[in-house]
Design an enzyme around this catalytic site. Sequence first.
Site, PDB file in Angstrom:
ATOM      1  N   ASN A  16       0.596   4.517  18.340  1.00 48.62           N
ATOM      2  CA  ASN A  16       1.230   4.979  17.134  1.00 48.62           C
ATOM      3  C   ASN A  16       0.465   5.308  16.173  1.00 48.62           C
ATOM      4  O   ASN A  16       0.299   4.051  15.480  1.00 48.62           O
ATOM      5  CB  ASN A  16       2.582   4.430  16.902  1.00 48.62           C
ATOM      6  CG  ASN A  16       3.440   5.103  15.997  1.00 48.62           C
ATOM      7  OD1 ASN A  16       3.123   6.023  15.136  1.00 48.62           O
ATOM      8  ND2 ASN A  16       4.698   4.616  15.722  1.00 48.62           N
ATOM      9  N   HIS A 202      11.761  11.903  13.492  1.00 50.34           N
ATOM     10  CA  HIS A 202      12.051  10.563  14.209  1.00 50.34           C
ATOM     11  C   HIS A 202      12.920  10.523  15.390  1.00 50.34           C
ATOM     12  O   HIS A 202      13.945   9.852  15.614  1.00 50.34           O
ATOM     13  CB  HIS A 202      12.995   9.973  13.082  1.00 50.34           C
ATOM     14  CG  HIS A 202      12.520   9.505  11.794  1.00 50.34           C
ATOM     15  ND1 HIS A 202      12.962   9.719  10.641  1.00 50.34           N
ATOM     16  CD2 HIS A 202      11.233   8.929  11.426  1.00 50.34           C
ATOM     17  CE1 HIS A 202      12.189   9.252   9.591  1.00 50.34           C
ATOM     18  NE2 HIS A 202      11.120   8.799  10.160  1.00 50.34           N
ATOM     19  N   GLY A 232      14.058   3.930   6.859  1.00 47.27           N
ATOM     20  CA  GLY A 232      12.986   3.192   6.757  1.00 47.27           C
ATOM     21  C   GLY A 232      12.169   3.802   5.427  1.00 47.27           C
ATOM     22  O   GLY A 232      12.692   4.034   4.677  1.00 47.27           O
ATOM     23  N   ARG A 263       9.779  10.091  -1.100  1.00 48.84           N
ATOM     24  CA  ARG A 263      10.004  11.612  -1.013  1.00 48.84           C
ATOM     25  C   ARG A 263      11.415  11.999  -1.450  1.00 48.84           C
ATOM     26  O   ARG A 263      12.207  10.954  -1.190  1.00 48.84           O
ATOM     27  CB  ARG A 263       9.859  12.198   0.630  1.00 48.84           C
ATOM     28  CG  ARG A 263       8.656  12.215   1.149  1.00 48.84           C
ATOM     29  CD  ARG A 263       8.535  12.283   2.762  1.00 48.84           C
ATOM     30  NE  ARG A 263       8.306  11.033   3.185  1.00 48.84           N
ATOM     31  CZ  ARG A 263       8.248  10.776   4.621  1.00 48.84           C
ATOM     32  NH1 ARG A 263       8.783  11.857   5.314  1.00 48.84           N
ATOM     33  NH2 ARG A 263       8.008   9.714   5.133  1.00 48.84           N
ATOM     34  N   ASP A 305       9.902   0.460  -2.180  1.00 44.00           N
ATOM     35  CA  ASP A 305      10.416  -0.740  -1.360  1.00 44.00           C
ATOM     36  C   ASP A 305      11.764  -1.368  -1.576  1.00 44.00           C
ATOM     37  O   ASP A 305      11.947  -1.664  -2.776  1.00 44.00           O
ATOM     38  CB  ASP A 305       9.338  -1.714  -1.529  1.00 44.00           C
ATOM     39  CG  ASP A 305       9.356  -2.898  -0.205  1.00 44.00           C
ATOM     40  OD1 ASP A 305      10.321  -3.433  -0.413  1.00 44.00           O
ATOM     41  OD2 ASP A 305       8.467  -2.992   0.537  1.00 44.00           O
ATOM     42  N   GLU A 406      10.790   2.569  19.229  1.00 39.64           N
ATOM     43  CA  GLU A 406       9.949   3.694  19.485  1.00 39.64           C
ATOM     44  C   GLU A 406       8.919   3.658  20.606  1.00 39.64           C
ATOM     45  O   GLU A 406       8.669   4.335  21.674  1.00 39.64           O
ATOM     46  CB  GLU A 406       9.406   4.308  18.327  1.00 39.64           C
ATOM     47  CG  GLU A 406      10.391   4.927  17.389  1.00 39.64           C
ATOM     48  CD  GLU A 406      10.071   4.918  15.950  1.00 39.64           C
ATOM     49  OE1 GLU A 406       9.589   3.780  15.233  1.00 39.64           O
ATOM     50  OE2 GLU A 406       9.797   6.161  15.467  1.00 39.64           O
TER      51      GLU A 406
HETATM   52  P1  ADP Z   1       8.388   2.631   8.068  1.00 45.30           P
HETATM   53  O1  ADP Z   1       9.025   4.010   8.080  1.00 45.30           O
HETATM   54  O2  ADP Z   1       7.286   2.615   7.453  1.00 45.30           O
HETATM   55  O3  ADP Z   1       7.958   2.344   9.527  1.00 45.30           O
HETATM   56  P2  ADP Z   1      10.067   0.539   8.130  1.00 45.30           P
HETATM   57  O4  ADP Z   1      11.206   0.976   8.981  1.00 45.30           O
HETATM   58  O5  ADP Z   1       9.137  -0.455   8.249  1.00 45.30           O
HETATM   59  O6  ADP Z   1       9.051   1.614   7.283  1.00 45.30           O
HETATM   60  O7  ADP Z   1      11.069   0.256   6.560  1.00 45.30           O
HETATM   61  C1  ADP Z   1      10.483  -0.008   5.330  1.00 45.30           C
HETATM   62  C2  ADP Z   1      11.728  -0.437   4.280  1.00 45.30           C
HETATM   63  O8  ADP Z   1      12.384  -1.295   4.710  1.00 45.30           O
HETATM   64  C3  ADP Z   1      11.068  -0.525   3.192  1.00 45.30           C
HETATM   65  O9  ADP Z   1      11.843  -0.063   2.099  1.00 45.30           O
HETATM   66  C4  ADP Z   1      11.482  -2.333   2.973  1.00 45.30           C
HETATM   67  O10 ADP Z   1      11.846  -2.743   1.902  1.00 45.30           O
HETATM   68  C5  ADP Z   1      12.891  -2.198   3.911  1.00 45.30           C
HETATM   69  N1  ADP Z   1      13.173  -3.542   4.323  1.00 45.30           N
HETATM   70  C6  ADP Z   1      12.528  -4.163   5.201  1.00 45.30           C
HETATM   71  N2  ADP Z   1      13.231  -5.222   5.326  1.00 45.30           N
HETATM   72  C7  ADP Z   1      14.019  -5.432   4.421  1.00 45.30           C
HETATM   73  C8  ADP Z   1      15.084  -6.483   3.965  1.00 45.30           C
HETATM   74  N3  ADP Z   1      15.054  -7.568   4.393  1.00 45.30           N
HETATM   75  N4  ADP Z   1      15.992  -6.138   2.875  1.00 45.30           N
HETATM   76  C9  ADP Z   1      15.657  -4.908   2.438  1.00 45.30           C
HETATM   77  N5  ADP Z   1      15.093  -3.878   2.609  1.00 45.30           N
HETATM   78  C10 ADP Z   1      13.988  -4.113   3.507  1.00 45.30           C
END
Ligand code: ADP
Length: 424
Positions: A16, A202, A232, A263, A305, A406
């Site tokens: 990926n 997705h 995410g 975005r 984040d 995935e």
């Molecule tokens: P990607 O789309 O890059 O794969 P992810 O699915 O890893 O991203 O999601 C990232 C998001 O998930 C970020 O905003 C991160 O802060 C949030 N996140 C991950 N763990 C937690 C948590 N324990 N509490 C709140 N948000 C979280």
Amino acid sequence: MGRDQVSSVDCILVVNSGSSSLKFAIYAIENREILCRGSIDWSINADEHTLVLKSNRNAGTSVAGSSIIARDTRMAVDVTSHGDAVRVAIRTMTEWMQVQFAIGIKVIAVGHRIVHGGTHFTKSVLVDSSVRKAILDLAPMAPLHNPSAHEAIVAAETSLPGIPQVAVFDTAFFATLPEKSFVYPLPYEWYSEWGIRRFGFHGISHAYCAVRATEILGRGYEGLRLVVCHLGNGCSASAIAGGRPIATSMGFTPLDGLVMGTRPGSIDPGIMVAAVREHGLSMDAVDQVMNRGSGLLGISGISSDVKKLEIAAAAGNLRAGLALAIFCDRVRSTIGGLAVTLGGVDAVVFTAGIGENSSQQRATICHGLNCIGLHLDDHLNTTAKPDVDIATQLSPARILVIETQEDLMIAREVSQIVTKPLPP
Ligand code: ADP
């Protein structure tokens, strides 16, 4: 079995490619499970170029007599391209499995996640030169992803000559959207002549969650109405009726729909005209703001984040709180809209980083969804470990938290193409 005795396992390598990252996984065909996962990050934000390897803690079975237990590894690597990353991933993972578990990895096929398949690819395909070219031709619609995936394919073909490569598309799941869901209310010729339409993204995650939801609910697809929320860094929601998507929030590009890390999701298109005409931004600058400077980051001014925003909001940062409120409002109203499109909802699925981990955002989103039969159990929500149902016992519809896989979905697709179909 002694460490020096190495048995060989037929595997699928799943790749990926992100913009400056590569995630990969090894899937054992016989056991039908992911044995280990890894990632390499060489983005400018990474402190050093690192490779991380983890055995799959969920792989409960033994492979070739070795119990798979977690012994995670992190190491610095010299990687500056997807080609480097694929070569390093194959070599390191093969050695690691051999040393840690006395398992020899025999890669019999490689599966690649391809973000954009356009209208050309409606299902997974074996890669040949025409497929490679088509993936590259679609690069203008997925500039961060399709060229990286193309580079990874070429590198895998070189490192593993003669091994079949399979392209699995994020857009393919949405290929059967009804016309009224994919034609935009623009001049029809923009669709018929320019190809501007909703694609949806997705799809691999949405498809995995739909399958997994049937397992958790203990029922088949027949009559099942699902809303899947992939939350995410990128976020999308879809309505799935009887296993088929009938609507999705992402559009012609992955900018549409829900509010995301950087975005905006759906906005008034007049804003872009005003930014160019009244405020002098170039189209490139607008593109940059829409992809990298909007969403949670744009509103809060501090981070994309959610974890960081939750901490900042709790400490009194009003813009962090506002960003999360806008994010949740959009998800909630989208769930409502999709539920109406479905004529009612049997289950809502939360998945990906925020969906799987943030009980706080799930609670805010679900607040007010009682009106469509979704009653959240606060205790189950707070203590949730995916995969789990967090609706109250009496809730007419279920609320599921599912860890998206995935890589597993891609491996299943590849397996069906290169071996005989797996039993259900
Ligand atoms: P990607 O789309 O890059 O794969 P992810 O699915 O890893 O991203 O999601 C990232 C998001 O998930 C970020 O905003 C991160 O802060 C949030 N996140 C991950 N763990 C937690 C948590 N324990 N509490 C709140 N948000 C979280």
